[in-house]
Design a protein around this motif. Sequence first.
Motif, PDB file in Angstrom:
ATOM      1  N   SER A   1      -3.443  -8.747 -39.647  1.00 53.08           N
ATOM      2  CA  SER A   1      -3.847 -10.011 -39.445  1.00 53.08           C
ATOM      3  C   SER A   1      -4.647 -10.116 -38.321  1.00 53.08           C
ATOM      4  O   SER A   1      -4.854  -9.281 -37.547  1.00 53.08           O
ATOM      5  N   ARG A   2      -5.394 -11.269 -38.453  1.00 54.25           N
ATOM      6  CA  ARG A   2      -6.595 -11.463 -37.468  1.00 54.25           C
ATOM      7  C   ARG A   2      -5.869 -11.663 -35.948  1.00 54.25           C
ATOM      8  O   ARG A   2      -6.433 -11.146 -35.112  1.00 54.25           O
ATOM      9  N   ASP A   3      -4.905 -12.348 -35.991  1.00 56.94           N
ATOM     10  CA  ASP A   3      -4.513 -12.518 -34.652  1.00 56.94           C
ATOM     11  C   ASP A   3      -3.773 -11.239 -34.069  1.00 56.94           C
ATOM     12  O   ASP A   3      -3.883 -10.976 -32.900  1.00 56.94           O
ATOM     13  N   HIS A   4      -3.005 -10.624 -34.899  1.00 61.97           N
ATOM     14  CA  HIS A   4      -2.382  -9.317 -34.214  1.00 61.97           C
ATOM     15  C   HIS A   4      -3.508  -8.549 -33.890  1.00 61.97           C
ATOM     16  O   HIS A   4      -3.680  -7.585 -32.727  1.00 61.97           O
TER      17      HIS A   4
ATOM     18  N   ARG B   1      -6.887  -9.220 -32.747  1.00 61.37           N
ATOM     19  CA  ARG B   1      -7.323  -9.674 -31.636  1.00 61.37           C
ATOM     20  C   ARG B   1      -6.490  -9.135 -30.323  1.00 61.37           C
ATOM     21  O   ARG B   1      -7.000  -8.553 -29.294  1.00 61.37           O
ATOM     22  N   ASN B   2      -5.096  -9.257 -30.584  1.00 65.06           N
ATOM     23  CA  ASN B   2      -4.245  -8.691 -29.465  1.00 65.06           C
ATOM     24  C   ASN B   2      -4.304  -7.487 -29.143  1.00 65.06           C
ATOM     25  O   ASN B   2      -4.173  -7.014 -27.962  1.00 65.06           O
TER      26      ASN B   2
ATOM     27  N   ARG C   1      -7.687  -6.274 -27.903  1.00 67.51           N
ATOM     28  CA  ARG C   1      -8.009  -6.820 -26.392  1.00 67.51           C
ATOM     29  C   ARG C   1      -7.251  -6.009 -25.452  1.00 67.51           C
ATOM     30  O   ARG C   1      -7.468  -5.397 -24.389  1.00 67.51           O
TER      31      ARG C   1
ATOM     32  N   TYR D   1      -5.434  -0.098 -38.513  1.00 72.62           N
ATOM     33  CA  TYR D   1      -6.516  -1.128 -38.546  1.00 72.62           C
ATOM     34  C   TYR D   1      -7.920  -0.443 -38.714  1.00 72.62           C
ATOM     35  O   TYR D   1      -8.584  -0.998 -39.407  1.00 72.62           O
TER      36      TYR D   1
ATOM     37  N   LEU E   1     -12.429  -7.793 -37.806  1.00 71.24           N
ATOM     38  CA  LEU E   1     -12.310  -9.232 -38.268  1.00 71.24           C
ATOM     39  C   LEU E   1     -12.945  -9.778 -39.430  1.00 71.24           C
ATOM     40  O   LEU E   1     -12.783 -10.515 -40.232  1.00 71.24           O
TER      41      LEU E   1
ATOM     42  N   ASP F   1     -10.815 -14.637 -43.394  1.00 74.31           N
ATOM     43  CA  ASP F   1     -10.203 -15.822 -42.663  1.00 74.31           C
ATOM     44  C   ASP F   1      -8.738 -15.819 -42.886  1.00 74.31           C
ATOM     45  O   ASP F   1      -8.243 -15.157 -43.969  1.00 74.31           O
TER      46      ASP F   1
END
Length: 222
Positions: free
Chosen positions: A81-84, A86-87, A90, A166, A217, A222
């Motif tokens: 997922s995009r949220d995972h 990103r975290n 980072r 990923y 991403l 989306d």
Amino acid sequence: MRAAAPIGPVNARGIAAEAAHMIREAIMDGSFRPGEELREGSLAESLTVSRGSVREGLSILEREGIIRTGWHRPATVIPVSRDHARNLYRLRAGLDRIAAQGAAHHTRADGFSPALESLRSAVTDGAARSEVVRADLEFHDAVYEVADNAPLTSAWQAIRSQIRLYQLVRSAEPESGYDSSLVAEHSRYAEILTSGDVETAGRYAEQHVESALEGLLGRLGD
């Protein structure tokens, strides 16, 4: 006479680790897709090991963060997922920055050359995407090794399998010029590390991860 140390049987542990390895590679080559269930019985039959060994192997993969388990529910490959992403990236950016600074401080040119050459060969030879990703991550393994910071390396190893998953998603259908830019970026990375410029190395490491996240991403949509 001193009593024998209370250490469990080596063979059982080895079987569990091998089961984890085989399942991990099946996840990475796409045999098991993100979100797919991993049934202990089917895995035990395929691997010709006990369900207990499979269960231990799955526990290893859960600690690596690439599968999830639940009470009375089958294990599943983590969904991407995009949220995972990103975290995760980072966190990686922070770790890579510290590793790059440590590696630049030690300035060991020989620490990066073999890994960089392996990546260049994988790209030049048109190796499978999984091999290109493997060579990519082995370059970063070398950075952590040269940095010589055991707690930092442990933190990297804790997320490495997730990063690998990923990266495979990111590079599944690479755009034109992706592979050549991959080699160029890592060549520049190695140059900065061997220059001994600690601050530039840290900044470049973060930029490198940010670029990877941006491409990922775009692939996830989306």
